[in-house]
Scaffold this active site. Structure first.
Site, PDB file in Angstrom:
ATOM      1  N   HIS A  33     -12.741  21.823 -48.403  1.00  0.00           N
ATOM      2  CA  HIS A  33     -11.464  21.189 -48.746  1.00  0.00           C
ATOM      3  C   HIS A  33     -11.557  20.551 -50.130  1.00  0.00           C
ATOM      4  O   HIS A  33     -11.835  19.357 -50.274  1.00  0.00           O
ATOM      5  CB  HIS A  33     -11.090  20.166 -47.681  1.00  0.00           C
ATOM      6  CG  HIS A  33     -10.760  20.786 -46.361  1.00  0.00           C
ATOM      7  ND1 HIS A  33     -11.728  21.091 -45.427  1.00  0.00           N
ATOM      8  CD2 HIS A  33      -9.573  21.192 -45.835  1.00  0.00           C
ATOM      9  CE1 HIS A  33     -11.159  21.633 -44.365  1.00  0.00           C
ATOM     10  NE2 HIS A  33      -9.856  21.715 -44.589  1.00  0.00           N
ATOM     11  N   HIS A 265      -5.446  22.915 -51.106  1.00  0.00           N
ATOM     12  CA  HIS A 265      -5.934  22.190 -49.924  1.00  0.00           C
ATOM     13  C   HIS A 265      -7.370  22.598 -49.584  1.00  0.00           C
ATOM     14  O   HIS A 265      -8.237  21.756 -49.367  1.00  0.00           O
ATOM     15  CB  HIS A 265      -5.011  22.462 -48.737  1.00  0.00           C
ATOM     16  CG  HIS A 265      -5.425  21.794 -47.459  1.00  0.00           C
ATOM     17  ND1 HIS A 265      -5.166  20.473 -47.197  1.00  0.00           N
ATOM     18  CD2 HIS A 265      -6.093  22.270 -46.376  1.00  0.00           C
ATOM     19  CE1 HIS A 265      -5.644  20.150 -46.008  1.00  0.00           C
ATOM     20  NE2 HIS A 265      -6.223  21.225 -45.493  1.00  0.00           N
ATOM     21  N   GLU A 406       0.660   6.305 -24.985  1.00  0.00           N
ATOM     22  CA  GLU A 406      -0.601   6.689 -24.361  1.00  0.00           C
ATOM     23  C   GLU A 406      -1.635   7.212 -25.357  1.00  0.00           C
ATOM     24  O   GLU A 406      -2.815   6.840 -25.290  1.00  0.00           O
ATOM     25  CB  GLU A 406      -0.359   7.750 -23.269  1.00  0.00           C
ATOM     26  CG  GLU A 406       0.405   7.247 -22.061  1.00  0.00           C
ATOM     27  CD  GLU A 406       1.910   7.446 -22.196  1.00  0.00           C
ATOM     28  OE1 GLU A 406       2.615   7.277 -21.190  1.00  0.00           O
ATOM     29  OE2 GLU A 406       2.375   7.780 -23.313  1.00  0.00           O
ATOM     30  N   HIS A 469       5.233  13.780 -11.616  1.00  0.00           N
ATOM     31  CA  HIS A 469       4.310  12.659 -11.475  1.00  0.00           C
ATOM     32  C   HIS A 469       3.168  12.946 -10.494  1.00  0.00           C
ATOM     33  O   HIS A 469       2.342  12.072 -10.251  1.00  0.00           O
ATOM     34  CB  HIS A 469       5.070  11.408 -10.997  1.00  0.00           C
ATOM     35  CG  HIS A 469       5.862  10.754 -12.079  1.00  0.00           C
ATOM     36  ND1 HIS A 469       6.817  11.410 -12.810  1.00  0.00           N
ATOM     37  CD2 HIS A 469       5.841   9.479 -12.564  1.00  0.00           C
ATOM     38  CE1 HIS A 469       7.368  10.583 -13.687  1.00  0.00           C
ATOM     39  NE2 HIS A 469       6.786   9.404 -13.561  1.00  0.00           N
TER      40      HIS A 469
END
Length: 654
Positions: A33, A265, A406, A469
């Site tokens: 990179h 990049h 989360e 769930h």
């Protein structure tokens, strides 16, 4: 600045050396990179020579400034600094991206004194969020040290790229950082405006200033001139209640033919590229040779300055530990403490409850045992019981309300767990939402962080909340991760020992799977050695016709079956990961059956077949389909988890 002044400007030459050695290493590795290696070098240079305090003899010194290269692909803007500062060798640089080198393609954390990486990075956005966890740990620990708070006063610095900021986890984490007023968190954005496939403007119209200021951050902007970067960081240091985001306008692959394009990049470097780079930047390096003045500059301003900071800090610590009360508190932070002393003595007043219920009692006992432990939960404390105190860390408590975030929660837990031995962190949500956190769990396990997760609502028995769930596919995902022990206790005693194992760990992560539904207590004695093997015999039988091994709720089902069958052995497997690691001799001792060995779990985990033995009948009952919105017990029965179905199966092997 004319050519003569450029050649004599030490900052320019030093930054050029970082870039040049980085490009040489990329050439040696046949690709890398190049873009961020060049564009981020003035940022990393300024941070390490002007601000970051480290201990050259101990990469894990507790009060070091944390540095997280969230854009981990820019590692060659960092490794040359370590080389020039005598923290890596030239041979290490030349081995970039080779097996077992100290210079992997993306920075990799190891808990060793000669490792100066504070977090493994590469999956974009996670470094940013992990650093938020580190800054939370710093603030919490400093507050807990009271009048000795200045012993933990480090800054946490992040260098991120455009791609980092597009990942959703950085939105989650930046909101938390602003909410908790993490003024010692400073993020520097390598704003080179290109990514692998395109320019940033092709995929984004975001106003970064508005984004961060709306989340209670300071926003600053500067050029890639090291003097401007230094001035911006100094201004960030003066912040009393906000983290700071500094957008540094850089040029991707500056000096290469791929400059200012997405082609900059990543790329391959040849001799012509190096010649063009040197000419563009008015540099005169050759082969791997760097002027001794530049090396001396780095050693003076990175290593030597770091040694002075450590000496001053040691002097303060030596005075503080004369205070007996502080000395004990400090040992809790920096030493290994045995949680068996705590959890083994906790009395459970009521039995036959959901395993999530017992968790509350165990966690609340931590408050007086270790004030540095933090419990966090994705807006589900009332359902998971993952809490230590009602007071948040802003109120000097041990609770970190994090909202419905989360993924960021997982990375933040990793950051806290990386901070110090005593800085344990446990996070909670429903098992079905483990998917949201998985990438952070994986990265934590890779770093061998002792991160702890409590996942509740563990099976079809969730019932009316429906298939969205009701987890059946999450356990195999979690158990597939190396260095993550997954515990599914069948009652309060198995939970007790799972918690002891998880909190005593310093080399692996833990996931504890808990039920919403009540489970009958086994009322049996558990030896620590049983849990270490991942098994617990709940109904013994010598030379059995049948052996049933199960986990969690299914252990009760196995015991119900055993009431109607003679000569049967029942084994609880609270940690399948450990059980599978047993020797063949140990497996034969536990699972050998004359007629049938049956394994049983309401999940899609095929790992149970790892317990099956050759030269005998083996069978597994699992769960492989979505559930329904209906009564949990009826659904559990419908999916084949009932006494009648299992008895019918066993009779086939008479």
């Amino acid at each position: 600045m004319n050519n003569k002044k450029i050649k004599n400007d030490l900052n320019h030459q030093a930054i050029g050396a970082i870039r040049y050695i980085g490009l040489k290493a990329i050439q040696e590795a046949k690709g890398g990179h190049v873009g961020m290696t060049i564009s981020a070098a003035p940022i990393t240079y300024t941070l390490f020579t002007k601000f970051i305090k480290l201990n050259p003899q101990d990469g894990k010194w507790i009060n070091r400034d944390r540095f997280v290269l969230s854009g981990g692909h820019g590692s060659m803007s960092l490794y040359p600094i370590f080389y020039f500062s005598n923290l890596l060798t030239l041979d290490d640089i030349k081995k970039f991206k080779t097996e077992d080198s100290k210079t992997p393609g993306h920075p990799e954390y190891e808990n060793e004194a000669d490792n100066f990486i504070d977090a493994s990075t590469g999956p974009l956005g996670q470094g940013f969020a992990t650093a938020v966890g580190m800054a939370i740990a710093q603030k919490h620990i400093s507050n807990k040290l009271g009048k000795y708070s200045d012993l933990i006063d480090n800054f946490t610095y992040v260098v991120c790229g455009d791609g980092d900021l597009q990942e959703g986890i950085t939105y989650e984490a930046s909101a938390i950082a602003g909410k908790y007023e993490l003024n010692k968190l400073i993020v520097l954005h390598d704003s080179n405006k290109y990514q692998l496939d395109s320019s940033v403007e092709k995929v984004s119209i975001e106003n970064l200033k508005q984004r961060f200021e709306s989340n209670n951050w300071n926003y600053l902007k500067c050029s890639n001139d090291p003097k401007e970067i230094e001035a911006a960081i100094k201004k960030a240091h003066s912040s009393k209640s906000k983290p700071t985001f500094i957008e540094v306008e850089t040029i991707i692959a500056e000096g290469l033919k791929s400059q200012s394009s997405n082609k900059g990049h990543h790329g391959v470097v040849n001799d012509d590229d190096l010649d063009q780079f040197l000419k563009y930047h008015h540099l005169n390096f050759k082969d791997w040779n760097i002027d001794s003045k530049i090396i001396e500059h780095f050693q003076k301003n990175v290593a030597d300055r770091g040694n002075k900071e450590v000496q001053k800090w040691n002097s303060k610590l030596n005075k503080a530990i004369k205070d007996k009360e502080f000395h004990e508190l400090w040992n809790t932070l920096v030493s290994s403490i045995d949680y068996e002393k705590l959890f083994a003595n906790i009395k459970i007043s009521e039995n036959n409850l959901a395993t999530r219920v017992y968790l509350k009692t165990f966690l609340q006992s931590i408050k007086d045992f270790n004030p540095f432990v933090i419990a966090t939960c994705a807006d589900l404390v009332s359902s998971t019981n993952v809490a230590i105190t009602e007071e948040t860390i802003l109120e000097n408590g041990q609770s970190l309300p994090i909202g419905i975030r989360e993924f960021a929660m997982g990375a933040i837990i990793n950051g806290i767990s990386l901070y110090a031995k005593g800085a344990k962190a446990i996070g909670g949500t429903f098992l079905v939402f483990a998917d949201y956190i998985k990438s952070a769990i994986r990265l934590g396990a890779l770093m061998k962080t002792p991160s702890i997760y409590a996942f509740t609502h563990d099976s079809y028995l969730v019932g009316g909340d429906g298939p969205t769930h009701q987890p059946y596919d999450q356990l195999p995902m979690l158990r597939a991760i190396e260095n993550l022990n997954v515990y599914r206790p069948a009652d309060e005693e198995e939970l007790r020992y799972a918690l002891i194992a998880a909190f005593n760990s310093f080399t692996y992560s833990s996931a504890i799977i808990l039920s919403r539904q009540n489970i009958k207590s086994l009322n049996s004695t558990i030896k620590h050695s049983d849990i270490e093997k991942g098994v617990h015999i709940v109904k013994e039988c010598k030379n059995p016709d049948y052996v049933i091994a199960a986990s969690g709720s299914e252990v009760q089902l196995a015991l119900q079956v055993a009431q109607d069958i003679e000569n049967i052995k029942v084994i609880s497997v609270p940690c399948l990961d450990l059980a599978i690691q047993m020797s063949e001799k140990e497996k034969n001792k536990h699972f050998k059956a004359k007629k049938l060995f049956l394994t049983l779990e309401a999940s899609a985990d095929y790992k149970w077949f790892g317990l099956h033995l050759n030269h005998q009948n083996n069978y597994h009952i699992g769960a492989y389909t979505f559930g329904k919105s209906m009564d949990g017990d009826l659904l559990y029965n419908q999916k084949g988890f009932n006494k009648q179905s299992i008895l019918k199966l066993l009779k086939k092997y008479n």
